[in-house]
Design an enzyme around this catalytic site. Structure first.
Site, PDB file in Angstrom:
ATOM      1  N   CYS A 109       0.816  -1.223   0.000  1.00  0.00           N
ATOM      2  CA  CYS A 109       0.000   0.000   0.000  1.00  0.00           C
ATOM      3  C   CYS A 109       0.846   1.267   0.000  1.00  0.00           C
ATOM      4  CB  CYS A 109      -0.929   0.009   1.201  1.00  0.00           C
ATOM      5  SG  CYS A 109      -1.885  -1.498   1.360  1.00  0.00           S
ATOM      6  N   HIS A 117      -3.805   6.759   3.309  1.00  0.00           N
ATOM      7  CA  HIS A 117      -4.137   5.439   2.765  1.00  0.00           C
ATOM      8  C   HIS A 117      -5.560   5.066   3.210  1.00  0.00           C
ATOM      9  CE1 HIS A 117      -4.018   1.439   1.410  1.00  0.00           C
ATOM     10  NE2 HIS A 117      -3.863   0.885   2.590  1.00  0.00           N
ATOM     11  N   ASN A 158     -10.120  -0.976   0.401  1.00  0.00           N
ATOM     12  CA  ASN A 158      -8.664  -0.788   0.361  1.00  0.00           C
ATOM     13  C   ASN A 158      -8.152  -1.293  -0.983  1.00  0.00           C
ATOM     14  OD1 ASN A 158      -5.895  -0.911   0.672  1.00  0.00           O
ATOM     15  ND2 ASN A 158      -5.946  -1.934   2.662  1.00  0.00           N
TER      16      ASN A 158
HETATM   17  N1  COA Z   1     -17.798 -10.150   9.656  1.00  0.00           N
HETATM   18  C1  COA Z   1     -18.148 -10.535  10.895  1.00  0.00           C
HETATM   19  N2  COA Z   1     -17.257 -10.883  11.837  1.00  0.00           N
HETATM   20  C2  COA Z   1     -15.962 -10.843  11.490  1.00  0.00           C
HETATM   21  C3  COA Z   1     -15.541 -10.464  10.206  1.00  0.00           C
HETATM   22  C4  COA Z   1     -16.509 -10.101   9.289  1.00  0.00           C
HETATM   23  N3  COA Z   1     -16.198  -9.731   8.040  1.00  0.00           N
HETATM   24  N4  COA Z   1     -14.184 -10.525  10.157  1.00  0.00           N
HETATM   25  C5  COA Z   1     -13.785 -10.928  11.374  1.00  0.00           C
HETATM   26  N5  COA Z   1     -14.844 -11.140  12.167  1.00  0.00           N
HETATM   27  C6  COA Z   1     -14.853 -11.593  13.539  1.00  0.00           C
HETATM   28  C7  COA Z   1     -13.666 -12.454  13.847  1.00  0.00           C
HETATM   29  O1  COA Z   1     -13.928 -13.804  13.547  1.00  0.00           O
HETATM   30  C8  COA Z   1     -13.506 -12.230  15.326  1.00  0.00           C
HETATM   31  O2  COA Z   1     -14.457 -13.006  15.997  1.00  0.00           O
HETATM   32  P1  COA Z   1     -14.114 -13.669  17.435  1.00  0.00           P
HETATM   33  O3  COA Z   1     -13.865 -12.497  18.350  1.00  0.00           O
HETATM   34  O4  COA Z   1     -15.344 -14.427  17.759  1.00  0.00           O
HETATM   35  O5  COA Z   1     -12.894 -14.481  17.212  1.00  0.00           O
HETATM   36  C9  COA Z   1     -13.900 -10.793  15.451  1.00  0.00           C
HETATM   37  O6  COA Z   1     -14.746 -10.449  14.365  1.00  0.00           O
HETATM   38  C10 COA Z   1     -12.677  -9.914  15.339  1.00  0.00           C
HETATM   39  O7  COA Z   1     -12.991  -8.794  15.999  1.00  0.00           O
HETATM   40  P2  COA Z   1     -11.854  -7.766  16.289  1.00  0.00           P
HETATM   41  O8  COA Z   1     -10.544  -8.457  16.363  1.00  0.00           O
HETATM   42  O9  COA Z   1     -12.279  -6.970  17.464  1.00  0.00           O
HETATM   43  O10 COA Z   1     -11.917  -6.923  14.980  1.00  0.00           O
HETATM   44  P3  COA Z   1     -11.224  -5.547  14.773  1.00  0.00           P
HETATM   45  O11 COA Z   1     -11.970  -4.484  15.510  1.00  0.00           O
HETATM   46  O12 COA Z   1      -9.759  -5.637  15.011  1.00  0.00           O
HETATM   47  O13 COA Z   1     -11.461  -5.319  13.252  1.00  0.00           O
HETATM   48  C11 COA Z   1     -10.226  -5.414  11.211  1.00  0.00           C
HETATM   49  C12 COA Z   1     -10.888  -6.206  12.339  1.00  0.00           C
HETATM   50  C13 COA Z   1      -9.579  -6.382  10.266  1.00  0.00           C
HETATM   51  C14 COA Z   1     -11.307  -4.638  10.497  1.00  0.00           C
HETATM   52  C15 COA Z   1      -9.203  -4.439  11.823  1.00  0.00           C
HETATM   53  O14 COA Z   1      -8.350  -5.143  12.724  1.00  0.00           O
HETATM   54  C16 COA Z   1      -8.386  -3.755  10.781  1.00  0.00           C
HETATM   55  O15 COA Z   1      -8.885  -3.017   9.964  1.00  0.00           O
HETATM   56  N6  COA Z   1      -7.062  -3.944  10.826  1.00  0.00           N
HETATM   57  C17 COA Z   1      -6.180  -3.350   9.877  1.00  0.00           C
HETATM   58  C18 COA Z   1      -6.268  -4.094   8.588  1.00  0.00           C
HETATM   59  C19 COA Z   1      -5.706  -3.311   7.443  1.00  0.00           C
HETATM   60  O16 COA Z   1      -5.921  -2.139   7.349  1.00  0.00           O
HETATM   61  N7  COA Z   1      -4.989  -3.995   6.581  1.00  0.00           N
HETATM   62  C20 COA Z   1      -4.421  -3.410   5.436  1.00  0.00           C
HETATM   63  C21 COA Z   1      -3.283  -2.552   5.817  1.00  0.00           C
HETATM   64  S1  COA Z   1      -2.627  -1.789   4.440  1.00  0.00           S
END
Ligand code: COA
Length: 333
Positions: free
Chosen positions: A119, A260, A290
């Site tokens: 990215c 980004h 993204n």
């Molecule tokens: N729909 C429903 N539930 C989902 C899901 C979806 N699409 N994706 C994950 N979950 C669930 C997981 O299974 C997990 O469940 P569990 O707690 O029962 O194990 C839970 O949601 C995860 O929650 P949490 O870890 O609190 O999520 P989060 O607030 O960290 O959000 C992201 C997850 C991925 C959105 C977030 O961490 C994020 O954006 N991270 C950065 C990713 C990024 O930007 N990557 C590219 C960088 S260039």
């Protein structure tokens, strides 16, 4: 790594972007994996993303974006001297996607190559192109961020498939003349200790795809989201601060931050830490998700064409991606 204002100023002469027609909404994704529109919107801000058509490759999207940037810059394709395509989803492992773009544009006077910085690739390209122009090696450059991430997403993995989309953005850089803007400072960094946080494990020489492992979908994005989130906020904040300081500016001088486009919560956290109000932060991830290297380039083009950036104003671009990598640029428009 950073640079102060260079002796020969370099400006952005034109921007362009391209998004494929097909829209994939959160409601559409609800039918593919166990997720909800509500979960995706509250955790990421994303509402829909674009998906390239069958037979539409990264180089096609890159070329469309490039044509618009060249038209705005008033520079003919045959006069472009350097083409850099930032992508992690090249048409082929070799030759570089930039070579296909050169061919499609008919820009046969240009040196063309790709860079892989996820990215952060568009701003890595900007720093490289700026330096090469400033040093006198080239008069101008076409830098492009382009991705067809839909080909590298595991559509059975709800942790990742809701996040990504396809698209391309481009900018033409040239030596600045009187009255032109200027790329004032650029900064980039890498932390190779964090390669495990976000990667495509298969499909390279470390793990070729074979008939034995084909069902494991190893040539798709794997991510530890929570960890990535924390690094993203810290690195983007530091990177933006560095270019603001090196341009002898303060946060109050920045008319617009173009970050980004990965997650609205990451963007809000950075804006908050930089003490820049939300109305001075550009977002379009709601529409596109993204798009990796393309994201900041598409956002810059939309900000430019919509009048969100005005001539003479200061803009900060800041990005973060797999590697881990990060980069920023401060620009007088
Ligand atoms: N729909 C429903 N539930 C989902 C899901 C979806 N699409 N994706 C994950 N979950 C669930 C997981 O299974 C997990 O469940 P569990 O707690 O029962 O194990 C839970 O949601 C995860 O929650 P949490 O870890 O609190 O999520 P989060 O607030 O960290 O959000 C992201 C997850 C991925 C959105 C977030 O961490 C994020 O954006 N991270 C950065 C990713 C990024 O930007 N990557 C590219 C960088 S260039």
């Amino acid at each position: 790594m950073s640079d102060a204002t260079s002796a020969v100023p370099v400006c952005i002469a034109g921007t362009g972007s391209y998004l494929p027609e097909k829209v994939l909404t959160n409601a559409d994704i609800e039918k593919i994996v166990d997720t909800t529109d509500e979960w995706i919107v509250t955790r990421t801000g994303i509402r829909e993303r674009r998906i390239a058509a069958e037979g539409e490759f990264t180089s096609h999207m890159a070329t469309h974006a490039a044509e618009k940037a060249l038209a705005q810059a008033g520079i003919a394709a045959e006069d472009i001297q350097l083409i850099i395509v930032a992508t992690i989803t090249p048409d082929t492992l070799t030759p570089a996607t930039a070579c296909y773009v050169q061919q499609r544009l008919g820009a046969f006077g240009a040196v063309a190559f790709d860079i892989s910085a996820a990215c952060s690739g568009f701003l890595y390209s900007m720093k490289i192109a700026k330096r090469l122009i400033s040093d006198g090696a080239f008069e101008n450059a076409l830098i492009i961020g382009a991705e067809k991430l839909s080909s590298f997403v595991n559509w059975e993995d709800r942790n990742t498939c809701v996040l990504f989309g396809d698209g391309a953005g481009a900018a033409v850089l040239k030596k600045a003349g009187p009255g032109d803007g200027e790329i004032l400072a650029t900064e980039m960094g890498t932390d190779g200790r964090q390669t495990h946080l976000l990667n495509i494990p298969g499909g390279g020489s470390a793990c070729p795809i074979t008939t034995e492992n084909a069902d494991q979908r190893l040539a798709t994005l794997a991510m530890l989201g929570k960890e990535v989130f924390k690094h993203a906020v810290t690195r983007m904040k530091q990177s933006a601060e560095k270019v603001i300081e090196r341009s002898n500016l303060t946060a109050d001088d920045i008319a617009l931050v173009v970050p980004h486009q990965a997650n609205l919560r990451i963007i809000d956290a950075i804006a908050d830490r930089l003490d820049i109000p939300a109305e001075r932060v550009f977002t379009n991830l709601q529409k596109y998700g993204n798009t990796s290297a393309a994201a900041v380039a598409i956002a810059l083009d939309e900000a430019n064409r919509s009048g969100a950036i005005k001539k003479g104003e200061h803009v900060v671009l800041v990005v973060f991606g797999a590697g881990l990598t990060w980069a920023a640029a401060a620009i007088r428009w």
